[in-house]
Design a protein around this motif. Structure first.
Motif, PDB file in Angstrom:
ATOM      1  N   SER A 155      -1.246  19.235   1.569  1.00 12.47           N
ATOM      2  CA  SER A 155       0.064  18.632   1.793  1.00 12.47           C
ATOM      3  C   SER A 155       0.361  18.571   3.294  1.00 12.47           C
ATOM      4  N   ASP A 156       1.267  17.671   3.648  1.00 10.71           N
ATOM      5  CA  ASP A 156       1.672  17.568   5.056  1.00 10.71           C
ATOM      6  C   ASP A 156       2.232  18.890   5.562  1.00 10.71           C
ATOM      7  N   GLU A 157       3.017  19.560   4.737  1.00 11.17           N
ATOM      8  CA  GLU A 157       3.626  20.823   5.161  1.00 11.17           C
ATOM      9  C   GLU A 157       2.570  21.885   5.431  1.00 11.17           C
ATOM     10  N   VAL A 158       1.572  21.989   4.559  1.00 11.62           N
ATOM     11  CA  VAL A 158       0.500  22.974   4.757  1.00 11.62           C
ATOM     12  C   VAL A 158      -0.250  22.672   6.047  1.00 11.62           C
ATOM     13  N   SER A 159      -0.565  21.405   6.287  1.00 10.08           N
ATOM     14  CA  SER A 159      -1.265  21.027   7.522  1.00 10.08           C
ATOM     15  C   SER A 159      -0.465  21.420   8.752  1.00 10.08           C
ATOM     16  N   GLY A 160       0.828  21.092   8.759  1.00  9.34           N
ATOM     17  CA  GLY A 160       1.664  21.430   9.911  1.00  9.34           C
ATOM     18  C   GLY A 160       1.758  22.927  10.132  1.00  9.34           C
ATOM     19  N   GLN A 161       1.874  23.697   9.065  1.00  9.43           N
ATOM     20  CA  GLN A 161       1.966  25.150   9.193  1.00  9.43           C
ATOM     21  C   GLN A 161       0.672  25.738   9.746  1.00  9.43           C
TER      22      GLN A 161
END
Length: 333
Positions: free
Chosen positions: A254-260
């Motif tokens: 997910s985008d959120e996992v990548s950003g984190q």
């Protein structure tokens, strides 16, 4: 390797004392760079971010900046227009930032796209993907080194293909793949990944105060495969449409996992230097020392010291790689 829960717990500790107060993001109007900017701003810390991008992305960047500054009024995001496939533009924007900022805490480099189309050269005579993924990134590093050295815990992140280096992955006799018939998508991408690690390994050894990371983004649905000069009726275009797009949608994080995960790379003391305290297993760099080596980091935020690969690269390829880099970048330093 750290779990996603551990990564997010570390990121939750980011505050004014541990956040990179001044950051430069080149290639963050979309893709992994933008996801990382979003994650950094969402910490609520007081930060100033220079968002470097091309003119065609200005409207998208303005909407992004308005959204992020509304979400975190303590974040200042400075739009800095530049066509960074051109080395002269990289020099100009670095001079501009250096004139305003005595120190830079974080340099995040993610511009580029896979060279799946026809070979296309910039006005300066460089293959455009190589310029974006290698030469312009290295020029950003070298031009901003004085400001990075002035920071307390400086960090440089190049997001490309960390971990996919091979001992003989660089064609040292044709570093820019200019010989007829020597350019292909697979060879070019491998060449650029290996060039990144070879060059950053040397810069890291010469600047032990700065943490250098070559990271792999993993599977992220950024639309990267659709960029470049690709014939829409070509075999590659049909391969992307029928096979690669569905595969990316299936496997992508997910985008959120990548950003984190990238924010963790930007801030955690796992990768040496000062940062958010880390009590887990420390990362190991290419020199396997406390400082002075390049951290090659997987998409799961684990380090790969490449202990059998990097010594060979350092001995057989790095001198020629560095000599060619000085030849290309010399007029812009």
């Amino acid at each position: 390797m750290p779990s996603q829960a551990e990564i997010e717990a570390s990121n939750a500790l980011i505050n004014d004392a541990t956040a990179p107060r001044v950051s430069v993001f080149a290639g963050a109007t979309s893709g992994v760079g933008q996801l990382t900017v979003r994650a950094l701003v969402a910490t609520g810390a007081s930060v100033r971010i220079y968002l470097v991008g091309r003119r065609s992305a200005a409207a998208r960047a303005a909407a992004l900046i308005a959204e992020l500054e509304a979400a975190n009024p303590r974040a200042e995001i400075v739009w800095t227009e530049a066509e960074i496939s051109l080395l002269a533009e990289v020099r100009r924007v670095c001079e501009l930032i250096s004139s305003k900022e005595p120190r830079v805490d974080l340099l995040f480099l993610s511009a580029g796209y896979a060279p799946f189309g026809r070979r296309t050269e910039t006005a300066e005579g460089l293959e455009v993907c190589q310029s974006l993924e290698y030469y312009s990134r290295l020029l950003f590093v070298l031009r901003l080194l004085p400001a990075l050295r002035a920071a307390e815990a400086p960090r440089v992140i190049s997001v490309l293909g960390g971990g996919f280096e091979t001992a003989n992955g660089i064609d040292v006799d044709d570093i820019d793949l200019q010989r007829p018939g020597n350019f292909s998508a697979v060879k070019a991408q491998s060449q650029y990944v290996n060039l990144n690690s070879a060059a950053l390994d040397k810069v890291a050894a010469d600047n032990p105060h700065v943490t250098f990371i070559h990271a792999s983004p993993g599977w992220v649905n950024t639309g990267n495969v659709h960029r470049g000069d690709v014939d829409p009726n070509s075999l590659w275009a049909w391969f992307v449409y029928l096979f690669l797009n569905p595969l990316i949608r299936l496997l992508a994080m997910s985008d959120e996992v990548s950003g984190q995960r990238q924010l963790f790379n930007c801030t955690s003391a796992k990768f040496g230097g000062k940062g958010v305290p880390w009590t887990g297993k420390p990362g190991i760099n290419t020199l396997q020392k406390e400082s002075g080596g390049l951290f090659i980091v997987s998409h799961r935020c684990e380090t790969w010291p490449k202990e059998t690969v990097m010594p060979v690269v350092r001995e057989k390829a790095q001198p020629k790689v560095w000599a060619r880099a000085q030849e290309v970048l010399g007029p812009y330093l």
